[in-house]
Design a protein around this motif. Structure first.
Motif, PDB file in Angstrom:
ATOM      1  N   GLY A  14     -25.615  -6.781  -9.500  1.00 60.81           N
ATOM      2  CA  GLY A  14     -26.585  -7.119  -8.553  1.00 60.81           C
ATOM      3  C   GLY A  14     -26.944  -6.819  -7.226  1.00 60.81           C
ATOM      4  N   GLU A  15     -26.200  -6.298  -6.563  1.00 60.35           N
ATOM      5  CA  GLU A  15     -26.780  -6.343  -5.477  1.00 60.35           C
ATOM      6  C   GLU A  15     -26.902  -4.796  -4.442  1.00 60.35           C
ATOM      7  OE1 GLU A  15     -23.776  -7.905  -2.742  1.00 60.35           O
ATOM      8  OE2 GLU A  15     -24.304  -9.608  -4.207  1.00 60.35           O
ATOM      9  N   LEU A  16     -28.047  -4.851  -4.408  1.00 55.80           N
ATOM     10  CA  LEU A  16     -28.134  -3.030  -3.086  1.00 55.80           C
ATOM     11  C   LEU A  16     -27.005  -2.770  -2.909  1.00 55.80           C
ATOM     12  CD1 LEU A  16     -30.361  -0.523  -3.310  1.00 55.80           C
ATOM     13  CD2 LEU A  16     -30.875  -1.303  -1.645  1.00 55.80           C
ATOM     14  N   LYS A  17     -25.839  -1.189  -3.213  1.00 53.55           N
ATOM     15  CA  LYS A  17     -25.347  -0.650  -2.336  1.00 53.55           C
ATOM     16  C   LYS A  17     -26.046   0.979  -2.140  1.00 53.55           C
ATOM     17  CE  LYS A  17     -21.554  -2.274  -2.068  1.00 53.55           C
ATOM     18  NZ  LYS A  17     -21.176  -3.462  -1.966  1.00 53.55           N
ATOM     19  N   SER A  18     -26.794   0.867  -0.784  1.00 54.11           N
ATOM     20  CA  SER A  18     -26.388   2.106  -0.265  1.00 54.11           C
ATOM     21  C   SER A  18     -26.218   1.826   0.857  1.00 54.11           C
ATOM     22  CB  SER A  18     -28.273   1.951   0.050  1.00 54.11           C
ATOM     23  OG  SER A  18     -29.070   3.291  -0.052  1.00 54.11           O
ATOM     24  N   VAL A  42     -19.414   6.912  -3.460  1.00 48.36           N
ATOM     25  CA  VAL A  42     -19.266   6.424  -2.528  1.00 48.36           C
ATOM     26  C   VAL A  42     -19.527   5.111  -3.190  1.00 48.36           C
ATOM     27  CG1 VAL A  42     -20.336   5.437  -0.634  1.00 48.36           C
ATOM     28  CG2 VAL A  42     -20.359   7.770  -0.889  1.00 48.36           C
ATOM     29  N   TYR A  43     -20.476   4.409  -3.896  1.00 43.21           N
ATOM     30  CA  TYR A  43     -21.072   2.845  -4.914  1.00 43.21           C
ATOM     31  C   TYR A  43     -21.304   3.801  -6.413  1.00 43.21           C
ATOM     32  CZ  TYR A  43     -21.750   1.609   0.443  1.00 43.21           C
ATOM     33  OH  TYR A  43     -21.254   1.737   2.016  1.00 43.21           O
ATOM     34  N   GLY A  44     -21.633   2.327  -6.787  1.00 44.11           N
ATOM     35  CA  GLY A  44     -22.137   2.609  -8.071  1.00 44.11           C
ATOM     36  C   GLY A  44     -21.175   3.166  -9.093  1.00 44.11           C
ATOM     37  N   PRO A  45     -21.303   3.573 -10.118  1.00 48.29           N
ATOM     38  CA  PRO A  45     -20.718   3.909 -11.531  1.00 48.29           C
ATOM     39  C   PRO A  45     -19.727   4.777 -10.836  1.00 48.29           C
ATOM     40  CG  PRO A  45     -23.433   3.624 -12.550  1.00 48.29           C
ATOM     41  CD  PRO A  45     -23.357   3.504 -10.351  1.00 48.29           C
ATOM     42  N   PRO A  46     -18.870   4.891 -11.699  1.00 43.83           N
ATOM     43  CA  PRO A  46     -17.786   6.174 -11.276  1.00 43.83           C
ATOM     44  C   PRO A  46     -18.199   7.699 -12.253  1.00 43.83           C
ATOM     45  CG  PRO A  46     -17.089   4.532 -13.375  1.00 43.83           C
ATOM     46  CD  PRO A  46     -18.602   4.001 -12.607  1.00 43.83           C
ATOM     47  N   LEU A  47     -18.228   8.607 -11.023  1.00 45.59           N
ATOM     48  CA  LEU A  47     -18.532   9.591 -10.673  1.00 45.59           C
ATOM     49  C   LEU A  47     -17.957  11.224  -9.970  1.00 45.59           C
ATOM     50  CD1 LEU A  47     -20.772  11.510 -12.278  1.00 45.59           C
ATOM     51  CD2 LEU A  47     -22.558  11.332 -10.061  1.00 45.59           C
TER      52      LEU A  47
END
Length: 559
Positions: free
Chosen positions: A457-461, A541-546
């Protein structure tokens, strides 16, 4: 022959000699040289024969001398100061000179369009036509491990998706590869030189949509006709070192596709200057620009008596740089830019009552006009629930950008000779978003940020992006038959380093939150025709795989 007859023969011979100047004009040099001695001998013989007296002989000798001097003066006129002596030129040489001069004059006449006067009107000679055509085969390969829950937020905004979940939200394809998609790009334009300092230009282009970052037209569609769009329309004034352009024109800044796609054009006004030398090999250049991104509609909100004032979005940019040209093949360029995307960040609305039939909220105009993917987003509308049916209240939403975008952009490029006379280009680009602040993003969004979170639940930007690029070959611009080049590069773009709407639409299929490499090569078959191939391999870079790989093989023609 008797003595009397001999005298008459001598007299006739003398008369013929004295008449010699008229004949001497055609005599050879050797003949002309002997004529005076012959005259003297004949006169002496006439005296000895008693035909004439000594006094008469003296008179004849004086007459012959005067006539000889006069003939010499006629043959060689007096040369005075300022006279030009023209040597004799053979006829064959004169013919060759005439032919060469004629060829040169006719070539100039054809180039300047005065060989056949009145064939074309004057304005036609001041117009230049140009264009290019590209046919590309593109394949898109997606990893089977990609997330299937990547929202298409551009379509989300287009349809005002209802958060009650009565239908599936618009999602991007992330797992099913698309192979051998044939696409074309055609662009045609003209430039008119109005005066020495004023010009105008326009260009039309293909495109499957009004996307600002692509003029590609996907073929197929039942062999239907394809759309044509207005790609450029501008007027330019270029006094001295300045170049001032108004309208829709090409990107006036030195930049890379890390920030601006190569197909992106700019609406607005720019003023550029260059060639301000600071050394024997170096010159400064710079650009100022103001470009509207979107305007508040005149009647917004359409169903309210109280209309909203102007809250327009602008891109304000400035750039300064230096260009060192040490020789034709050795050049170093540096450019530093600042871009303020004014009002691009979204605004959370006041409480919005839609259950009475209204369909707009007071900050709907802060939604971005176009998105690709990657930026942090939040829900714009604060929708009031219907007290009579809270569960059944419609929740059509829009999303807006959570971050401000105030960018510093540094570009470096070095062209240099390399092994065997080949050319090497090394380039780098770094972008830093000075407007990025996680705290400010959450405060402005009133806690309604909806993407770019990790599993905890942490913002990854992030606020920065960078790329490196290298190219090698005999001619990096593919100017001649047989020219070739190979190139490779790497990009790393954090989610909120830059607006995701305007950068390269091929790398990661557009947007931010992407990292990866690309490589390729090109070959010129003839002047203006070359083939190129590129392979691009990217991940998030961050988040769900794409993970997305793209293969492009294309044939280009330009004129």
């Amino acid at each position: 022959m008797n003595r009397q007859s001999h005298r008459w023969v001598l007299a006739l011979a003398l008369a013929a000699v004295l008449a010699g100047p008229a004949v001497a004009q055609t005599a050879t040099p050797s003949q002309a040289d002997t004529t005076p001695n012959t005259t003297v001998h004949l006169i002496r013989l006439l005296v000895e024969q008693g035909v004439i007296t000594a006094q008469q002989a003296q008179a004849l000798m004086e007459q012959a001398r005067r006539e000889a001097v006069a003939a010499e003066q006629r043959a060689e006129p007096e040369i005075r100061e300022g006279d030009v002596r023209v040597p004799y030129i053979p006829e064959t040489v004169r013919d060759e000179i005439r032919a060469e001069v004629k060829d040169e004059v006719m070539a100039q006449a054809k180039e300047e369009n005065w060989a056949a006067p009145n064939t074309l009107p004057d304005w036609a000679s001041r117009i230049t036509l140009f264009g290019d055509v590209r046919v590309r085969n593109e394949s898109r390969f997606y990893s089977g491990d990609n997330s299937v829950e990547i929202f298409d937020f551009n379509e989300f905004n287009d349809e005002n998706y209802d958060l009650r979940g009565l239908t599936q939200p618009p999602l991007l394809n992330t797992r099913e590869s698309r192979e051998n998609r044939l696409r074309v790009r055609a662009r045609f334009g003209l430039q008119a030189a109005l005066t020495d300092t004023w010009s105008a230009g326009l260009r039309i282009a293909t495109g499957s949509s009004d996307s600002p970052v692509s003029t590609n037209q996907t073929l197929g569609g039942g062999l239907s006709k394809k759309d044509i769009w207005l790609d450029r329309a501008r007027i330019t004034w270029a006094p001295g070192v300045w170049n001032i352009t108004a309208g829709r024109a090409e990107n006036p800044f030195v930049s890379s596709d890390l920030l601006y796609d190569g197909d992106l054009n700019f609406d607005g006004v720019s003023a550029s200057w260059g060639d301000v030398t600071f050394s024997e090999n170096g010159a400064f250049f710079g650009t100022l620009g103001a470009f509207p991104l979107s305007y508040t509609s005149d009647d917004f909100p359409s169903r309210d008596f109280d209309k909203k004032g102007s809250d327009d979005k602008w891109l304000l940019g400035t750039q300064i740089g230096a260009d060192w040209r040490f020789n034709e093949d050795n050049r170093f360029l540096v450019a530093l830019s600042y871009y303020d995307f004014h009002n691009l960040r979204g605004e959370r609305s006041s409480e919005c009552v839609l259950y009475y039939g209204d369909n707009t909220c007071d900050t709907d105009d802060s939604a971005p006009a176009f998105m690709q993917k990657g930026n942090t987003l939040f829900l714009l509308r604060d929708i009031a629930l219907n007290p009579a049916d809270e569960a059944g209240t419609a929740m059509p939403q829009l999303v807006g950008l959570a971050s401000e975008f105030e960018l510093f952009d540094l570009n470096l490029r070095w062209d240099t000779p390399f092994i065997g006379g080949y050319k090497l280009r090394l380039a780098g680009n770094y972008v830093y978003n000075n407007g990025y602040s996680e705290e400010e993003m959450f405060r402005n969004a009133e806690g309604q940020v909806i993407n770019n979170f990790d599993q905890n639940g942490e913002l990854k930007s992030g606020r920065d992006a960078w790329m490196v690029h290298a190219a090698f070959g005999p001619s990096l611009d593919l100017e001649r038959v047989g020219d070739w080049k190979v190139f490779a590069g790497y990009k790393h773009i954090k989610p909120d380093a830059l607006p995701d709407a305007f950068n390269d639409s091929a790398f990661h299929l557009g947007g931010t939150n992407a990292k990866g490499y690309y490589l390729g090569g090109a070959y010129a078959f003839t002047d203006g025709v070359f083939a190129q191939g590129r392979w691009l391999s990217t991940d998030e870079v961050y988040g769900p795989p794409l993970a997305i790989d793209v293969l492009q093989i294309e044939l280009n023609a330009r004129f």
